[in-house]
Design an enzyme around this catalytic site. Structure first.
Site, mmCIF file in Angstrom:
data_model
loop_
_atom_site.group_PDB
_atom_site.id
_atom_site.type_symbol
_atom_site.label_atom_id
_atom_site.label_comp_id
_atom_site.label_asym_id
_atom_site.label_seq_id
_atom_site.Cartn_x
_atom_site.Cartn_y
_atom_site.Cartn_z
ATOM 1 N N TYR A 134 -50.710 -53.408 29.501
ATOM 2 C CA TYR A 134 -51.496 -53.999 30.696
ATOM 3 C C TYR A 134 -52.701 -52.920 30.676
ATOM 4 O O TYR A 134 -52.531 -51.940 31.399
ATOM 5 C CB TYR A 134 -50.811 -54.123 31.807
ATOM 6 C CG TYR A 134 -51.426 -55.044 32.748
ATOM 7 C CD1 TYR A 134 -52.716 -55.623 32.770
ATOM 8 C CD2 TYR A 134 -50.422 -55.448 34.013
ATOM 9 C CE1 TYR A 134 -53.255 -56.120 33.735
ATOM 10 C CE2 TYR A 134 -51.398 -55.940 35.295
ATOM 11 C CZ TYR A 134 -52.630 -56.398 35.001
ATOM 12 O OH TYR A 134 -53.000 -57.117 36.115
ATOM 13 N N LYS A 152 -52.636 -57.332 27.846
ATOM 14 C CA LYS A 152 -53.311 -58.040 28.725
ATOM 15 C C LYS A 152 -54.613 -57.161 28.977
ATOM 16 O O LYS A 152 -54.211 -56.165 29.421
ATOM 17 C CB LYS A 152 -52.361 -58.390 29.861
ATOM 18 C CG LYS A 152 -53.102 -58.880 30.936
ATOM 19 C CD LYS A 152 -52.257 -59.256 32.359
ATOM 20 C CE LYS A 152 -52.840 -60.058 33.247
ATOM 21 N NZ LYS A 152 -52.158 -60.282 34.547
#
Length: 297
Positions: free
Chosen positions: A141, A169
């Site tokens: 992330y 992400k």
């Protein structure tokens, strides 16, 4: 076209919802959470991501996070679930990854350590150590405006060599970096910036993990499906209708606006844990009006 992957490797392509965590009188509202997950499943989402920033994970203790996860797993009807992990204590993060690996998860969404701002070498150690501790796939992330540290392009490409690190992400805000990771092909790129769903998928990204998808879910699912099928003109029409909603949902700190809309629809109480606050009345009224207009044929 979206990235193609060997069928033997895990596939994170598609439209994933970054779940809100409903509260009622200060406690997690598990009934509302289960109902939300079932509705989203019926609306065609690929999978669920509980306990990210949208889920107010920073305000949940470990027991609450596990309880949220178990409710989501039970209500998901077999759809995949990716659990968020954040922190800055490596020993605790590794232990948590091992504990979560005991659940039937599709993956772990791991952010860079916040507050401590390590070097790139430190970031490599962090992600590799957590991926080593996990028995399930890891998504990196990249969200520098929350963690205070940027994951450099070369660091992401180095992490792509780890057998359990499968995707990202992407909230990095660096189009050139996004493009380089897509071109490299080893990590599936999912945008985490809802306003970049169209542009990232047009560049070849695999999909999105979106907070906006808690509402107008079928339209977001359709958008990502059209993008995956390279039907750009139809996708652009859908996207242009959704763009004002995305902009409004992030006009105040997430998840205040999306919870206001869900509460208006009767799906949960309009409640957040301090220091997160409810959306202003004026924004809520504008959101309700815009949502209603999107529901008209």
């Amino acid at each position: 076209m979206p990235q193609q992957h060997n069928p033997a490797t895990p596939d994170f392509s598609g439209f994933w919802v970054a779940l809100v965590t409903p509260f009622r009188d200060g406690a997690v509202d598990h009934a509302a959470l289960a109902a939300l997950v079932r509705r989203l499943a019926n609306d065609g989402v690929t999978g669920f991501v509980p306990c990210g920033s949208t889920g107010e994970a920073a305000a949940l203790d470990e027991a609450e996070q596990l309880a949220v996860l178990d409710t989501v797993l039970e209500a998901a009807g077999g759809l995949p679930v990716v659990m968020g992990i954040s922190g800055y204590h490596l020993g605790k993060a590794k232990a948590w990854a091992r504990k979560l690996s005991e659940r039937p998860l599709a993956g772990l969404l791991v952010s860079a350590p916040h507050y401590v701002r390590p070097s790139q070498a430190g970031l490599l150690e962090w992600f590799r150590a957590i991926a080593d501790a996990s028995t399930i796939p890891v998504l990196v992330y990249d969200i520098p405006y929350r963690t205070g540290v940027t994951i450099a392009r070369d660091t992401l490409l180095a992490l792509a060599g780890h057998p359990r690190i499968r995707g990202i992400k992407d909230c990095g805000g660096d189009t050139a970096k996004t493009r380089a990771v897509i071109a490299d092909g080893r990590l599936q790129v999912l945008t985490g910036e809802d306003h970049q769903i169209f542009s990232t998928m047009a560049e070849g990204g695999a999909g999105a993990i979106a907070a906006s998808g808690n509402v107008q879910t079928r339209r977001f699912v359709q958008l990502v499906r059209l993008m995956a099928q390279n039907r750009l003109a139809e996708a652009r029409t859908e996207w242009q209708a959704l763009q004002p909603l995305v902009e409004m949902l992030f006009a105040e700190p997430n998840p205040g606006p999306v919870k206001a809309l869900l509460a208006h629809a009767g799906e949960m109480h309009n409640e957040l844990r301090s220091p997160m606050t409810r959306a202003s009345d004026s924004l809520r009224e504008r959101l309700v009006a815009l949502d209603a207009s999107l529901n008209r044929p």
